[in-house]
Design an enzyme around this catalytic site. Sequence first.
Site, PDB file in Angstrom:
ATOM      1  N   ALA A 289     -38.869  -7.601   4.341  1.00 31.00           N
ATOM      2  CA  ALA A 289     -39.348  -6.618   3.354  1.00 31.00           C
ATOM      3  C   ALA A 289     -39.620  -7.302   2.020  1.00 31.00           C
ATOM      4  O   ALA A 289     -40.658  -7.063   1.387  1.00 31.00           O
ATOM      5  CB  ALA A 289     -38.323  -5.504   3.191  1.00 31.00           C
TER       6      ALA A 289
ATOM      7  N   LYS B  52     -41.156  -6.855  14.756  1.00 32.97           N
ATOM      8  CA  LYS B  52     -42.260  -7.189  13.845  1.00 32.97           C
ATOM      9  C   LYS B  52     -42.765  -8.629  14.025  1.00 32.97           C
ATOM     10  O   LYS B  52     -43.965  -8.881  13.958  1.00 32.97           O
ATOM     11  CB  LYS B  52     -41.847  -6.954  12.395  1.00 32.97           C
ATOM     12  CG  LYS B  52     -41.697  -5.465  12.053  1.00 32.97           C
ATOM     13  CD  LYS B  52     -41.390  -5.270  10.582  1.00 32.97           C
ATOM     14  CE  LYS B  52     -41.252  -3.795  10.258  1.00 32.97           C
ATOM     15  NZ  LYS B  52     -41.006  -3.526   8.845  1.00 32.97           N
TER      16      LYS B  52
HETATM   17  P1  NDP Z   1     -34.022  -8.767   6.975  1.00 35.81           P
HETATM   18  O1  NDP Z   1     -32.943  -8.779   7.988  1.00 35.81           O
HETATM   19  O2  NDP Z   1     -35.272  -9.537   7.203  1.00 35.81           O
HETATM   20  O3  NDP Z   1     -33.389  -9.296   5.570  1.00 35.81           O
HETATM   21  C1  NDP Z   1     -32.164  -8.799   5.115  1.00 35.81           C
HETATM   22  C2  NDP Z   1     -31.973  -9.195   3.645  1.00 35.81           C
HETATM   23  O4  NDP Z   1     -30.817  -8.516   3.152  1.00 35.81           O
HETATM   24  C3  NDP Z   1     -31.713 -10.683   3.418  1.00 35.81           C
HETATM   25  O5  NDP Z   1     -32.272 -11.065   2.179  1.00 35.81           O
HETATM   26  C4  NDP Z   1     -30.170 -10.743   3.357  1.00 35.81           C
HETATM   27  O6  NDP Z   1     -29.660 -11.828   2.631  1.00 35.81           O
HETATM   28  C5  NDP Z   1     -29.886  -9.477   2.610  1.00 35.81           C
HETATM   29  N1  NDP Z   1     -28.540  -8.934   2.783  1.00 35.81           N
HETATM   30  C6  NDP Z   1     -28.022  -8.358   3.895  1.00 35.81           C
HETATM   31  N2  NDP Z   1     -26.756  -7.923   3.639  1.00 35.81           N
HETATM   32  C7  NDP Z   1     -26.498  -8.229   2.341  1.00 35.81           C
HETATM   33  C8  NDP Z   1     -25.360  -8.037   1.509  1.00 35.81           C
HETATM   34  N3  NDP Z   1     -24.245  -7.436   1.942  1.00 35.81           N
HETATM   35  N4  NDP Z   1     -25.442  -8.463   0.225  1.00 35.81           N
HETATM   36  C9  NDP Z   1     -26.563  -9.062  -0.232  1.00 35.81           C
HETATM   37  N5  NDP Z   1     -27.664  -9.289   0.514  1.00 35.81           N
HETATM   38  C10 NDP Z   1     -27.627  -8.882   1.791  1.00 35.81           C
HETATM   39  O7  NDP Z   1     -34.326  -7.231   6.713  1.00 35.81           O
HETATM   40  P2  NDP Z   1     -35.689  -6.573   6.135  1.00 35.81           P
HETATM   41  O8  NDP Z   1     -36.187  -7.442   5.032  1.00 35.81           O
HETATM   42  O9  NDP Z   1     -36.577  -6.209   7.233  1.00 35.81           O
HETATM   43  O10 NDP Z   1     -35.136  -5.192   5.534  1.00 35.81           O
HETATM   44  C11 NDP Z   1     -34.462  -5.164   4.287  1.00 35.81           C
HETATM   45  C12 NDP Z   1     -34.330  -3.722   3.834  1.00 35.81           C
HETATM   46  O11 NDP Z   1     -35.613  -3.192   3.582  1.00 35.81           O
HETATM   47  C13 NDP Z   1     -33.669  -2.818   4.880  1.00 35.81           C
HETATM   48  O12 NDP Z   1     -32.666  -2.063   4.264  1.00 35.81           O
HETATM   49  C14 NDP Z   1     -34.777  -1.908   5.352  1.00 35.81           C
HETATM   50  O13 NDP Z   1     -34.278  -0.603   5.592  1.00 35.81           O
HETATM   51  C15 NDP Z   1     -35.709  -1.904   4.136  1.00 35.81           C
HETATM   52  N6  NDP Z   1     -37.093  -1.642   4.527  1.00 35.81           N
HETATM   53  C16 NDP Z   1     -37.664  -0.496   4.066  1.00 35.81           C
HETATM   54  C17 NDP Z   1     -38.953  -0.184   4.400  1.00 35.81           C
HETATM   55  C18 NDP Z   1     -39.541   1.093   3.912  1.00 35.81           C
HETATM   56  O14 NDP Z   1     -40.634   1.463   4.361  1.00 35.81           O
HETATM   57  N7  NDP Z   1     -38.889   1.779   2.989  1.00 35.81           N
HETATM   58  C19 NDP Z   1     -39.780  -1.081   5.249  1.00 35.81           C
HETATM   59  C20 NDP Z   1     -39.085  -2.271   5.661  1.00 35.81           C
HETATM   60  C21 NDP Z   1     -37.773  -2.525   5.306  1.00 35.81           C
HETATM   61  P3  NDP Z   1     -29.317 -13.233   3.369  1.00 35.81           P
HETATM   62  O15 NDP Z   1     -30.641 -13.913   3.599  1.00 35.81           O
HETATM   63  O16 NDP Z   1     -28.488 -13.956   2.370  1.00 35.81           O
HETATM   64  O17 NDP Z   1     -28.599 -12.900   4.651  1.00 35.81           O
END
Ligand code: NDP
Length: 281
Positions: A137, A71
């Site tokens: 997201a 992306k």
């Molecule tokens: P990113 O990798 O950009 O961000 C991941 C986020 O998750 C960060 O805020 C991270 O926190 C947090 N995180 C990861 N593991 C944990 C944990 N164990 N406990 C707490 N926080 C955690 O991913 P995206 O933003 O692209 O995606 C996030 C979610 O959104 C995914 O599950 C994806 O499937 C979903 N999504 C759904 C879409 C849809 O159409 N339904 C479209 C796009 C995404 P930190 O910064 O502290 O590491």
Amino acid sequence: MKITASTQLYAVLGNPVRQSLSPVLQNGWINEHGFDAVYTAITIKQENFETALLGLHQCGLMGANVTMPFKERAAAYAYALSERAAATSSVNCLTFHDSGFIGNSTDGDGFVADLDARAPNWREMSGTTLVIGAGGAARAILYALVDMGRTNIAVVNRDRKRADEAVSLHPADSVKSIDWSALSEHLSGASLVVNATSAGFKGQNDLSLDMSQTDPDCIIYDTIYAPKETLFLLDARQHRRRTLNGLGMLVGQGALAFEHWFGVRPDLMKGLARLEAELSS
Ligand code: NDP
């Protein structure tokens, strides 16, 4: 669907992408509207993304969705970006023209379109909107919410610095960041709680909150749709809260992409029904 030599080609590009539901979604709408087009999934090796895009453009690809992990690279490679895509440095929808592609970001607006379709009274609910997460997201959702005039939004992320960065892009009277340790005390008073983290994706490191703290009419939304019901949503459902999974957001972002390409907004609920049937088959 009849494919001929003049059928136009669309695709989702990613790695991995074989699990993608987008072909089922988009081909269903293409059929409903009778367009001479077909939508497939193309796996691209990490090192070949830009070369592959160039080649696909030269071969006449009309439009594409981009998913993980491309992306940001798609945003950097676009010849023009929508305001949304520029603000989030992320592109999930490409529309090709002679000189290259215009990059759009439809994830955030897809989330809003889904709430409008599945929880139509959500706009009138006046409590806090609590967004958990600060990745791509979460930032897209935040941008769409602020853009539609929503205020009283709180963002919470494990890494507070990322939450502060996400919030800094918006007016301080609309959005604030809160500390991860204060998450549970902010559940009360929220009308919408969104898990926009990847915690719970495919059952890993599920996010578990004390849902008894949330107000009875609060909407609990998980951007994840695999699994269909995360522990986060299961807890909420067991406390009789209204729950929505991320399948509708997938449909919403796809519907907006379809509108960019074909100039017509397809039926979200039919798209959702198609994906639900696909997942239960
Ligand atoms: P990113 O990798 O950009 O961000 C991941 C986020 O998750 C960060 O805020 C991270 O926190 C947090 N995180 C990861 N593991 C944990 C944990 N164990 N406990 C707490 N926080 C955690 O991913 P995206 O933003 O692209 O995606 C996030 C979610 O959104 C995914 O599950 C994806 O499937 C979903 N999504 C759904 C879409 C849809 O159409 N339904 C479209 C796009 C995404 P930190 O910064 O502290 O590491």
